[in-house]
Scaffold this motif. Structure first.
Motif, short mmCIF file in Angstrom:
data_model
loop_
_atom_site.label_atom_id
_atom_site.label_comp_id
_atom_site.label_asym_id
_atom_site.label_seq_id
_atom_site.Cartn_x
_atom_site.Cartn_y
_atom_site.Cartn_z
N LEU A 64 0.85 -1.19 0.00
CA LEU A 64 0.00 0.00 0.00
C LEU A 64 0.88 1.24 0.00
CD1 LEU A 64 -2.88 -0.84 2.50
CD2 LEU A 64 -3.07 -0.36 0.06
N GLU B 52 -7.60 -4.34 -10.51
CA GLU B 52 -6.17 -4.09 -10.69
C GLU B 52 -5.86 -3.89 -12.17
OE1 GLU B 52 -2.42 -6.24 -8.47
OE2 GLU B 52 -3.65 -7.47 -9.77
N PHE C 72 -8.67 -1.16 -4.25
CA PHE C 72 -9.40 -2.22 -3.52
C PHE C 72 -10.91 -2.09 -3.71
CE2 PHE C 72 -5.23 -2.06 -1.64
CZ PHE C 72 -4.90 -3.42 -1.66
N GLY D 198 -2.73 0.03 -4.04
CA GLY D 198 -1.97 -1.21 -3.94
C GLY D 198 -1.04 -1.33 -5.13
N TYR E 188 -3.60 -1.44 -7.83
CA TYR E 188 -4.80 -2.07 -7.27
C TYR E 188 -5.65 -1.02 -6.55
CZ TYR E 188 -7.11 -6.31 -5.40
OH TYR E 188 -7.98 -7.31 -5.11
#
Lengths: 283, 155
Positions: A19, A61, A57, A100, A55
């Protein structure tokens, strides 16, 4: 980013994202933006041409090329065009939000092999973003290369990416920059026409040059044709391919391109490696 | 006033004439004129008689379509070593687009009527000129089609 600091020794677990906070968000074009991420210490090392999986969330992605300066591992830069659900979600993130990140993945532009050669960079549209690290590398090590040519094509003047930076590069005496657009009115003082047209006017030795191309596949096809006519060897022409990449490590097969995986064997290929595949319709 | 000898030399410097027989080039030079256009100067206008055929020595021009209610829509820009103006060879010998000089542009132009007369008399010269002209036209058509594919459009 522990254990992910070099492209040679990437992640302990390449499927686990880190992250990273957004430190800067900048609009580039109406549908294109840049985010800078703080990779933490000891920085994020990558080779020009490599990409990360970004990514969001709850959304998904996407593979995005790294567009920053490889000599500045403290700033992880991605330029993204808003074309789908994940990139749309990325476009809505603000400074301080987290993304991410898995990576870096994939093969690199041949900037080391290009040492001592003329270098020609040919980009179309957002294809300039994956080439920018290679440009930064050449400019930072200018004495290692011969003539340096940057050719760029966009749809219209409003779609020219990194306009200020292109002007800066053009201002250097040791770099030739030429830009063209497909459509323009008289307010545009530059070239109008297709990218291959720029190749004719560029000064480089076709027998002692490495060419790196990124853009829509159709643009790369026309461009390669022009380069081969100019006398370039297919081994000296490098292209970055784009396919739907999911795992980024060659396991899922989403990005399979003939017998190759774009994520693992590419995205950068010598044209000689994929010439036959590019001729296959529908692939 | 530039003499034919001088014009022949200027023609010889243009890539269009690379390898052309000297006698052909000298014949063509008889229809030639040395010209220069200032930035912004219109060289040709759509619908007007196409009387000349141009070889750019130095400079840049834009090929434009007139679109009602808009400034000229630029189709292509041409530079040193390029040629423009095929309308002299096809009836009704009218320009099919506007041509504007983008910067100080030096050209050699050939008179279309003079050319047509010479080519009718000497078919070998006509074949030689058309053989050089057609690939340029074909390439330009090919590139125009590339532009029409809208290569950089959002998928």
């Amino acid at each position: 980013m522990p254990d992910q600091t070099t492209s040679d020794a990437p992640y302990a677990d390449p499927m686990v994202p880190d992250l990273l906070p957004i430190t800067l968000r900048r609009k580039e074009l109406d549908d294109t933006f840049t985010i800078e991420l703080d990779p933490g210490k000891p920085g994020f090392h990558f080779q020009p041409g490599q990409f990360n999986m970004l990514y969001v969330f709850g959304v998904g992605e996407v593979p995005i090329s790294i567009s920053g300066d490889p000599a500045n591992p403290g700033k992880l830069v991605h330029t993204i065009r808003n074309v789908g659900a994940v990139t749309d979600a990325l476009s809505k993130l603000k400074k301080g939000d987290q993304v991410g990140v898995r990576g870096p993945f994939g093969s690199a532009w041949p900037v080391i092999e290009a040492d001592g050669h003329d270098v020609v960079i040919i980009a179309g549209g957002i294809g300039l973003a994956p080439l920018r690290p290679a440009i930064e590398h050449v400019l930072a090590n200018r004495e290692h290369f011969g003539r340096f040519v940057i050719l760029y094509g966009a749809r219209s003047p409003e779609d020219v990416l990194y306009m200020k930076q292109l002007q800066q590069w053009r201002g250097r005496l040791d770099t030739y920059v030429d830009v063209t657009v497909d459509h323009a009115d008289r307010s545009w003082a530059g070239n109008v026409g297709v990218v291959p047209r720029l190749i004719e006017r560029a000064d480089f030795d076709p027998h002692h040059t490495k060419v790196m191309i990124c853009g829509p596949e159709i643009m790369m096809r026309f461009t390669i044709k022009e380069l081969v006519q100019r006398g370039m060897e297919k081994d000296d022409i490098f292209v970055s391919m784009e396919r739907n990449m999911k795992c980024a490590i060659g396991h899922c097969g989403h990005c399979q391109f003939g017998g190759k995986f774009i994520c693992k064997d590419g995205p950068v290929f010598a044209y000689s490696q994929i010439e036959d595949l590019l001729q296959v319709r529908g692939l | 006033m530039v003499k034919v000898d001088g014009l022949d030399k200027l023609l010889a410097e243009h890539p269009f004439f690379d390898g052309m027989d000297e006698s052909y080039r000298k014949t063509l030079a008889g229809c030639a004129r040395n010209e220069r256009f200032k930035p912004g100067e219109m060289i040709a206008q759509e619908g007007k008689p196409a009387e000349r055929f141009y070889f750019i020595r130095t400079g840049a021009v834009s090929l434009e379509f007139h679109v009602p209610g808009h400034d000229g829509l630029v189709l292509e820009t041409l530079h040193d070593g390029d040629i423009f103006g095929w309308s002299w060879m096809v009836e009704p010998y009218e320009w099919s687009y506007d041509i504007c000089a983008l910067e100080l542009t030096r050209v050699i132009s050939l008179d279309g009527a003079c050319l047509r007369k010479k080519l009718k008399k000497d078919h070998a010269l006509g074949f030689e000129l058309y053989s050089r002209f057609m690939p340029v036209m074909a390439k330009r058509l090919y590139r125009t089609r590339q532009q029409l594919t809208d290569m950089f459009a959002k998928k």
